[in-house]
Design an enzyme around this catalytic site. Sequence first.
Site, PDB file in Angstrom:
ATOM      1  N   LYS A  64       0.852  -1.186   0.000  1.00  0.00           N
ATOM      2  CA  LYS A  64       0.000   0.000   0.000  1.00  0.00           C
ATOM      3  C   LYS A  64       0.886   1.234   0.000  1.00  0.00           C
ATOM      4  CE  LYS A  64      -3.618   0.122   2.725  1.00  0.00           C
ATOM      5  NZ  LYS A  64      -4.478   0.290   3.912  1.00  0.00           N
ATOM      6  N   HIS A  96      -0.362  15.573 -14.917  1.00  0.00           N
ATOM      7  CA  HIS A  96      -1.798  15.409 -15.121  1.00  0.00           C
ATOM      8  C   HIS A  96      -2.280  16.099 -16.403  1.00  0.00           C
ATOM      9  CE1 HIS A  96      -1.366  19.129 -12.745  1.00  0.00           C
ATOM     10  NE2 HIS A  96      -2.373  19.558 -13.483  1.00  0.00           N
TER      11      HIS A  96
END
Length: 117
Positions: A64, A96
């Site tokens: 994780k 992005h």
Amino acid sequence: MTTSLPAMPALPSSGFRFSKDQLVVAVPVAVIAALGGFLANHYLSGPSCKKGQVNSSVSKDSPKVVHSFDMEDIGTKAVYCRCWKSKKFPYCDGAHAKHNEETGDNVGPLIIKKRDA
């Protein structure tokens, strides 16, 4: 004068009777449904996501990915990545913009700044 086509013989195992008119409609509908299902599955799965994953490269050896920061360490402003494409992850490097252009997505960074007193 109208002539009707004789019904096809019943299938031995099912007992259902199909007329030629029913098959003329049912077969193309089944083919279109199968083709539509295939195309929807192919195009909706998307090439950029493997089994729904968004993280393609960050800390893949970890079960994780978690980052924690103290507010005092941030300073006046911090900009964090939310598209998982940044080379400086967890910080945003503007990756992005390319991701959004290629995918039609609208993801942007998380910006945290100190409130002016």
